[in-house]
Each structure stands twice: as C-alpha cells, then as structure tokens.
Design a protein around this motif. Sequence first.
Motif, PDB file in Angstrom:
ATOM      1  N   ASN A  67      -4.675   1.377 -19.022  1.00 41.98           N
ATOM      2  CA  ASN A  67      -4.940   2.288 -17.910  1.00 41.98           C
ATOM      3  C   ASN A  67      -3.730   3.119 -17.496  1.00 41.98           C
ATOM      4  OD1 ASN A  67      -7.598   1.539 -17.779  1.00 41.98           O
ATOM      5  ND2 ASN A  67      -7.286  -0.022 -16.207  1.00 41.98           N
ATOM      6  N   ASP A  68      -2.683   3.108 -18.343  1.00 37.40           N
ATOM      7  CA  ASP A  68      -1.561   4.026 -18.145  1.00 37.40           C
ATOM      8  C   ASP A  68      -1.814   5.363 -18.836  1.00 37.40           C
ATOM      9  OD1 ASP A  68       0.263   2.498 -16.630  1.00 37.40           O
ATOM     10  OD2 ASP A  68       0.755   1.305 -18.397  1.00 37.40           O
ATOM     11  N   GLU A  69      -2.786   5.398 -19.727  1.00 34.88           N
ATOM     12  CA  GLU A  69      -3.021   6.588 -20.545  1.00 34.88           C
ATOM     13  C   GLU A  69      -3.695   7.699 -19.726  1.00 34.88           C
ATOM     14  OE1 GLU A  69      -1.896   6.802 -23.621  1.00 34.88           O
ATOM     15  OE2 GLU A  69      -1.073   4.790 -23.321  1.00 34.88           O
ATOM     16  N   PRO A  70      -3.439   8.971 -20.101  1.00 33.61           N
ATOM     17  CA  PRO A  70      -4.096  10.088 -19.397  1.00 33.61           C
ATOM     18  C   PRO A  70      -5.614   9.962 -19.434  1.00 33.61           C
ATOM     19  CG  PRO A  70      -2.341  10.883 -20.820  1.00 33.61           C
ATOM     20  CD  PRO A  70      -2.516   9.427 -21.143  1.00 33.61           C
ATOM     21  N   TRP A  71      -6.253  10.549 -18.444  1.00 30.49           N
ATOM     22  CA  TRP A  71      -7.705  10.483 -18.338  1.00 30.49           C
ATOM     23  C   TRP A  71      -8.253  11.892 -18.268  1.00 30.49           C
ATOM     24  CZ3 TRP A  71     -11.545   7.222 -19.038  1.00 30.49           C
ATOM     25  CH2 TRP A  71     -12.788   7.470 -18.462  1.00 30.49           C
ATOM     26  N   LYS A  72      -9.065  12.260 -19.271  1.00 29.16           N
ATOM     27  CA  LYS A  72      -9.680  13.578 -19.351  1.00 29.16           C
ATOM     28  C   LYS A  72      -8.639  14.691 -19.269  1.00 29.16           C
ATOM     29  CE  LYS A  72     -14.216  12.163 -17.579  1.00 29.16           C
ATOM     30  NZ  LYS A  72     -15.260  12.378 -16.560  1.00 29.16           N
ATOM     31  N   GLY A  73      -7.530  14.495 -19.979  1.00 30.51           N
ATOM     32  CA  GLY A  73      -6.495  15.504 -20.054  1.00 30.51           C
ATOM     33  C   GLY A  73      -5.553  15.556 -18.868  1.00 30.51           C
ATOM     34  N   LYS A  74      -5.733  14.677 -17.890  1.00 29.12           N
ATOM     35  CA  LYS A  74      -4.882  14.662 -16.706  1.00 29.12           C
ATOM     36  C   LYS A  74      -4.050  13.381 -16.684  1.00 29.12           C
ATOM     37  CE  LYS A  74      -7.971  17.421 -13.788  1.00 29.12           C
ATOM     38  NZ  LYS A  74      -8.690  17.489 -12.491  1.00 29.12           N
ATOM     39  N   ARG A  75      -2.905  13.458 -16.004  1.00 29.94           N
ATOM     40  CA  ARG A  75      -2.064  12.274 -15.871  1.00 29.94           C
ATOM     41  C   ARG A  75      -2.833  11.134 -15.223  1.00 29.94           C
ATOM     42  NH1 ARG A  75       3.308  13.274 -12.714  1.00 29.94           N
ATOM     43  NH2 ARG A  75       1.878  14.366 -11.327  1.00 29.94           N
ATOM     44  N   ALA A  76      -2.575   9.943 -15.681  1.00 28.26           N
ATOM     45  CA  ALA A  76      -3.248   8.782 -15.095  1.00 28.26           C
ATOM     46  C   ALA A  76      -2.770   8.556 -13.666  1.00 28.26           C
ATOM     47  CB  ALA A  76      -2.952   7.537 -15.933  1.00 28.26           C
ATOM     48  N   ILE A  77      -3.705   8.232 -12.784  1.00 25.34           N
ATOM     49  CA  ILE A  77      -3.338   7.762 -11.451  1.00 25.34           C
ATOM     50  C   ILE A  77      -3.087   6.267 -11.597  1.00 25.34           C
ATOM     51  CG2 ILE A  77      -4.102   7.439  -9.072  1.00 25.34           C
ATOM     52  CD1 ILE A  77      -5.859   9.911  -9.426  1.00 25.34           C
ATOM     53  N   THR A  78      -1.821   5.880 -11.633  1.00 26.10           N
ATOM     54  CA  THR A  78      -1.474   4.489 -11.929  1.00 26.10           C
ATOM     55  C   THR A  78      -1.606   3.582 -10.714  1.00 26.10           C
ATOM     56  OG1 THR A  78       0.839   5.119 -11.600  1.00 26.10           O
ATOM     57  CG2 THR A  78       0.024   5.048 -13.869  1.00 26.10           C
ATOM     58  N   PHE A  79      -1.437   4.136  -9.537  1.00 25.60           N
ATOM     59  CA  PHE A  79      -1.637   3.350  -8.320  1.00 25.60           C
ATOM     60  C   PHE A  79      -1.962   4.290  -7.166  1.00 25.60           C
ATOM     61  CE2 PHE A  79       2.915   4.289  -8.471  1.00 25.60           C
ATOM     62  CZ  PHE A  79       3.158   4.776  -7.186  1.00 25.60           C
ATOM     63  N   ARG A  80      -2.522   3.715  -6.120  1.00 23.59           N
ATOM     64  CA  ARG A  80      -2.770   4.458  -4.886  1.00 23.59           C
ATOM     65  C   ARG A  80      -1.835   3.911  -3.807  1.00 23.59           C
ATOM     66  NH1 ARG A  80      -7.234   8.358  -5.623  1.00 23.59           N
ATOM     67  NH2 ARG A  80      -8.343   7.583  -7.450  1.00 23.59           N
ATOM     68  N   HIS A  81      -1.234   4.826  -3.074  1.00 25.81           N
ATOM     69  CA  HIS A  81      -0.308   4.447  -2.008  1.00 25.81           C
ATOM     70  C   HIS A  81      -0.897   4.930  -0.679  1.00 25.81           C
ATOM     71  CE1 HIS A  81       3.969   5.105  -0.105  1.00 25.81           C
ATOM     72  NE2 HIS A  81       3.277   4.151   0.493  1.00 25.81           N
ATOM     73  N   TYR A  82      -1.194   3.991   0.193  1.00 33.32           N
ATOM     74  CA  TYR A  82      -1.743   4.316   1.509  1.00 33.32           C
ATOM     75  C   TYR A  82      -0.710   3.938   2.582  1.00 33.32           C
ATOM     76  CZ  TYR A  82      -6.267   4.499  -0.897  1.00 33.32           C
ATOM     77  OH  TYR A  82      -7.295   4.808  -1.750  1.00 33.32           O
ATOM     78  N   VAL A  83      -0.701   4.711   3.660  1.00 34.48           N
ATOM     79  CA  VAL A  83       0.144   4.398   4.814  1.00 34.48           C
ATOM     80  C   VAL A  83      -0.748   4.324   6.042  1.00 34.48           C
ATOM     81  CG1 VAL A  83       2.154   5.037   6.189  1.00 34.48           C
ATOM     82  CG2 VAL A  83       2.055   5.662   3.762  1.00 34.48           C
ATOM     83  N   ILE A  84      -0.721   3.195   6.724  1.00 36.26           N
ATOM     84  CA  ILE A  84      -1.470   3.023   7.972  1.00 36.26           C
ATOM     85  C   ILE A  84      -0.476   3.117   9.128  1.00 36.26           C
ATOM     86  CG2 ILE A  84      -2.779   1.420   9.404  1.00 36.26           C
ATOM     87  CD1 ILE A  84      -4.096   0.341   6.932  1.00 36.26           C
ATOM     88  N   SER A  85      -0.666   4.124   9.986  1.00 42.78           N
ATOM     89  CA  SER A  85       0.204   4.342  11.140  1.00 42.78           C
ATOM     90  C   SER A  85      -0.606   4.148  12.418  1.00 42.78           C
ATOM     91  CB  SER A  85       0.789   5.756  11.114  1.00 42.78           C
ATOM     92  OG  SER A  85       1.540   5.965   9.931  1.00 42.78           O
ATOM     93  N   PRO A  86      -0.287   3.143  13.216  1.00 39.57           N
ATOM     94  CA  PRO A  86      -1.059   2.895  14.443  1.00 39.57           C
ATOM     95  C   PRO A  86      -0.808   3.969  15.496  1.00 39.57           C
ATOM     96  CG  PRO A  86       0.250   0.975  13.797  1.00 39.57           C
ATOM     97  CD  PRO A  86       0.741   2.130  13.010  1.00 39.57           C
ATOM     98  N   ASP A  87      -1.738   4.083  16.434  1.00 36.82           N
ATOM     99  CA  ASP A  87      -1.556   4.938  17.596  1.00 36.82           C
ATOM    100  C   ASP A  87      -0.434   4.342  18.457  1.00 36.82           C
ATOM    101  OD1 ASP A  87      -1.680   6.256  20.004  1.00 36.82           O
ATOM    102  OD2 ASP A  87      -3.849   6.181  20.174  1.00 36.82           O
ATOM    103  N   PRO A  88       0.618   5.132  18.797  1.00 37.66           N
ATOM    104  CA  PRO A  88       1.694   4.591  19.632  1.00 37.66           C
ATOM    105  C   PRO A  88       1.203   4.016  20.950  1.00 37.66           C
ATOM    106  CG  PRO A  88       2.321   6.708  18.710  1.00 37.66           C
ATOM    107  CD  PRO A  88       0.865   6.517  18.378  1.00 37.66           C
TER     108      PRO A  88
END
Length: 433
Positions: A67-88
Amino acid sequence: MAVLKAINGHTGCGRIKDYLEKGGRALMRDFFNLSWDEVEDRGLDEALKDEVEWALEMDALRHDYGNDEPWKGKRAITFRHYVISPDPGDNIDLEGLRELTRAWVRKHFSDYQVAVIYHDDNRQRIPHAHIVVNNTNLETGNRLHIPNALDMNRSLQEVAKARGLTAFDNEMPKGRVGQSDPKTPPRPRTRWASYINKAERGILDAGAYSWVSDIRNRVSVAKVLSRNEGEFMRILELMEVEVAENSAHAPREDWIFSLADQPSKKVSGERLGMSFGRIALTERFERIGSYHPDAASSRAILSQATDAVEINDLAELGNLAKTVETNARYSIGSSSDYDGRIETLQRRMERETEPKAAAKCAERIEELNAARDYAAEHGLVPSETARNASRSADAARWQYEPRSRQNGSQRAAQGSSAARQRDNERRREGRER
C-alpha cells in the motif's frame, strides 16, 4: 465542539513521528492496534509505551500489503493525520481530551493502526490531539478510504456534544463577503495587501485552526517564489492547493483557492488581500523588477514549505510565510540587508515626532528582526548577495596579488594611457597641416 483538521501523508511515518515527539513536546501518547493497544493493554504499566516504535510498525504493515505504491497514477496516501482542537471555552483538560479522542478513534478506525500524540504548544496552552492513522485495514489489507471528509467532522461534533462540550464555529461568516452569487463575488473589505477579517482574527487568537489562513500562508510562499503563472501553479500543486477560475460573469477576474484535502473550503484571491488576487499576481509576474530570492534560497524555502505541509506543521508554515513576505517587502537579498533596513528604520524612528509613526517604525523593526532570526535558523538567505560577493572577491584578489604583478598591471595601464596620448597628438598635428 472540537475542530477537526485533516491532512494526507504521502511518505513514511518517520518524519511525522519525529515532528510530533521532538524535544519532549508530547504530553501523552495513546496507541491502537500496535504493539500496545489502549483497550487490550489497559491496566498495564504505561511506561511500556516508550518502547513502541509506532512509525516502524505502520511502515512495515503498509509495505507488506503493497500500500505504499501509487494508486491510479497518483501518489499513495500512506497515512491520514488529523488534529482535534477543543473549544477554548470548554476548558477541557488532558484527560477529557483523551476520552473524547479515544471515542472518536474507536468509532472510525477500529481496524487500523492509530497513534495519538497530545500537545499543548499553542498560545493558550490548550491541549490538542494529533492522530496518525495508517492507510491499511488490518482485516482486509485494503487502503483506507474516506468517502466524505465532512462526515468525519460532523461525527466528531456528535461525539463532543454527547460529552456536554459547546459548539465551536470554524466556518467563515455568511453575508456579503461570503456570498457565492457571481454578481456580488467575494471581495476584500480593504485595499490592504493582506487582509484578515475579525472572524478569522478571532479564530487565530483562540489558537484554533483557520483554513483561510492556511491557504493564505501557502499562496504567500508560492507567489514570492514564482516568476510566471506556470511556476505559480506548479508550486501551489506541491503545496497541495488547488486553483480554479472564478465565474466568467464576475466583474473582476480572480482565482479561487482551496486545499486539496478540503475541496469544499474555497476562497478567492482578493478575499485574502489585494496582493493575492489574479490581477495583482499577473502584474507581478510581468514586472521585471519584482522581488525573487536567489536560486539557493528559493530551493531552501520551497523545501521548508513542503516539509511543513507534509507533516501539518501549520505554525512553521505561518512563520515561513511571514518571513518570505517580509523579505519581499524590504527586498532582502542577503543577511546583511536586514541590518541596513533596521538601521534606516531606527534613524527614522528617532526623527519621528508623531507617536503613531514612531510606533509603526518599531513594529517594522520587530518584523525584520523576526524574519532575520528565522531566516538565519533555517538558512533561507545568503550571507551576502552575488554582486557584493564578486566585489569582495575582486578586492581580495587585488589585496593579496603579488606586488610585482600589481606593478606590472599598473605599468601596462600607464603604457596604454601614454600610447593613447601620442595617437591624439599625431591626429592633432595632421589636422593642423
């Protein structure tokens, strides 16, 4: 409710791990489906988490399934990075944030390897969570697919609401500035080169994520580095910004910018400020004297920018954008230029009789000092310009050239002058005859 920011990763997880854990900045770490699991290993000594090499484990699994290989001619999305920021306003503590984050992770990523790193390195020291999700499903081996990114944010809001957290609006206000009617397109409220309205300023002051500011920072880097429209578009692609033309019926031509991983969030160039509009940018490309960093500086700036985008280091991207904009504003070609500009402003400030004018000079000096420090730390400008370096080299060659050679050069110059004088005398004598 907490705000969710998402970005796609295209490399191994080593760099994102180094960024999230460098300098002991990680307050706490939670792991799922790794050599430590928050559910299965609950009750064990959490010091064992220090032995978890989560980046290596994710890279190994992804590699095993191809799953490191390109997919349909596009770079592979190797991971997703999410940031959760609470309401102050919720005053959520670290344990409250962990409980919220764990619930959301288990809801969506129970079959994926997940590492959660907690920070509080923002202005108000509010804890927030960085979530790294490997792209490979443990049950099927298939790649992670998110049909609708907005659904992830709506889900987080539901999880937050169930815990009694208040709503935090991350959308820009509606009204004349936010209308999409081509007869009244988005326009800046001032003629400022860079424009931040009250709502966006409130989001930034709260230490939360503003997608408008994110786009502005990326476009800032691209417009300073680009010499023509083609370069501008290529650099924006590297910065994961998509560009479209505005309506053909709009009274002014402009570009519409959006983040590649949030295509529904769109903003026109002139809404970011007049210098970001298509008309101003086209004029900039056509001006011969427009400011551009030298080749080495351009490479360093672009490398710094793409690294910040890759690992979602939005603070670093913001500092970089401020620096390149300052360099462009004051035509900084070398580190010595900072000193010259600062000295000029200091003399002007000492002569000013109006307090507001003097304060403006002080503000510009502070701006230049910050840019100088950042540029020096990251090697973004040379110590001297190529022209000054050439002059210095010529002076050095003359200073250290053997005296006999210097004398020879002087005699040659004197001989040439004498020959020209004799020729002139002969011509005068011929005219007199």
